[in-house]
Design a protein around this motif. Sequence first.
Motif: not given
Lengths: 100, 378, 171
Positions: A47, A59, A63, A66, B142-143, B146, C46, C51-52, C54, C56-59
């Motif tokens: 990142v 990025a 992904f 993940f 998406l938030v 999450a 992030y 890179l928001h 990424v 959001v996907f991390q959480v």
Amino acid sequence: MDKLSFLLAASGVLFTLGLVGVMVRRNALIMLMCMELMLNAVVLSLVAFASHHGAPDGAVLAFLIFVVATAEIAIAIPIVMLLARQRQTLDVQSWDALKG
Amino acid sequence: MIQDLVITLVYIGYAMGMLLTFGAILTWVERKQAALMSDRIGANRAYVRLPFTEVKIVWMGLFHGMADGLKLLLKEDFRPNTFDRFAYNLAVWLAFVPVLLVFAVVPFGGTLDPGQLIPPLAGWFEGRTYSMQIAPIDAGLLVVFAFAGISIIGAMLAGWASDNKFSLLGALRAGSQLLSYEVVLALTVLGLILIYGHVDLRAIVEWQSGTVLGFLPAWGIVVQPFAAILFLTASIAENKRMPFDLPDAESELITGYITEYSAMQQGMFMLGEFIEIAIIGALFTTLFLGGYNLPWLTDAGFLLPGGELIALPHALVVVLQLLTFLAKMALVCSFQILVRWSLPRFRWDQLLRFAWTWLLPLALLNLAVTALAVWAIG
Amino acid sequence: MSLVDILIGFFTVSAIGGGVVMLLARHPMRVALALIATMLSLAGVYALVGLHAVAVFQVFIYVGAVMVFMVYVIMLLDIGDRRALHRYGRVLWPAIAAGGVLVLVLGHLGWRAGASLPPASAGNEGTFLVQPFSAAFLANWWLAFELASVVLLVAVLGAIAVIQGSRRHDG
């Protein structure tokens, strides 16, 4: 000191912490979690590079990491559960039959 | 910069006030609506006596909410002798805070122009307009998912840290149920994203301000009715309410994973559940019911189909949009309470089977049909 | 030193702190909570870097799926045996020494690499919004995307095979 150096150094520190954790801890589940820490450190460096260059490739790779981490955990945990059932403990040092 | 901060603080104050009020009032609505549905009067004994008189104000039972809150604050805070006190205390917050955080990305109104609203401050704001969202993130949907994931950990941690076999069972049930229905929720929303073309909640609400076939409002429930039903079912299951309330089933597990929590900590769990009813109402309104849109209402006033414009002052437009959003939210909350008091509880294996063998294939079927329709039409 | 930089520093230090707690804590649930704290701090980093999506996907994926699974299994495998509470294996001191050397090497390399690259090009804040990110993803990396779904399918089949095989073995 700019952002990229700081984040890459932090990524190195996190990776080392995860690696030492895998080597040192005795509980199998904790070893798995330290492996996740190593993966997170790699994602942090990806990142950092992506934001520095402005390219979305970093990025995208984050992904995909993940996804792969999820698949790895999905298989690793049933294996750990089976091992624990065999020896009635999560201690990885109980599997020392090959030790000289 | 400081103007943005002030506006955001005002939004946060509004959101917190509204959500906590909704949470408290929904306890009263639940009792009264259940009473209406079963032809009773409901709880109406709590009263406030005017000082120095004998006049007792009952006020249709609204004081029962206050009595509940006072009781929970003043009870003895009994804690078990758990070996993980940190997790026991943390679990309450992990289960409560994400519910409030979800509202940060929900647009509860149109565009706010503080200069027009308060003319003396127009110079300070320099003509800036703000969209009525606390956090205008373009990955809004998406938030939402999450933060829903974080509350799963709170529920599971609560049951585990209680040092009680019944709580552990409740936590295991909660974890598996919440994870299954979150998968269903995410798949249900995919068809919607396909049609809207955005994950940004603000853009979704603006898409829904048009018309479909010339006369129907272009709301989500018109273009994706099946997904609306699936979404409502899955989100009631996420909230752990009847008919999906096995994790805190009163007749089976005492209160499931909340058993060992007393006084205000239990109050936080219960209040979180009621606030989540309001949040589900807000999300359903934003995704399927057109958000804050009234038919033909734009930022300048009513733009009727004939081309005529009924101009309205900006303050009135803002108030109308806020009230529309609140009214739609209240409607969905009332529907959830209706469902709770009509259906019996699922058994645990029936619950999981329902998610994986019924809702999941139906959500995928919905996605396939939507994709075909979008490709054929658009 | 703007507010964004201070927050990035704060979240990075918090992530490293979570990592240290992971090495020191005794009970696996504490370690899991520390890892969740680390992951959330990294998601904050992030998002602050830009890179928001990424973040959001991390959480969503890491905390909301991987850590939920991990916490679930820790609750299930609450085997109350005494041996598991010994924290460290036999290689403790050699590992600490090696870790010390490695952290110095990696940290120094990271620092030098960051300083030697050309400075950041400004005006690229728009590349990491959700729509350009998804477009770039599906335009250039679609094969990796499809293969990732194959990997997930194989993982599901593998997990089922492992559990079914053990059930047949138990009889």
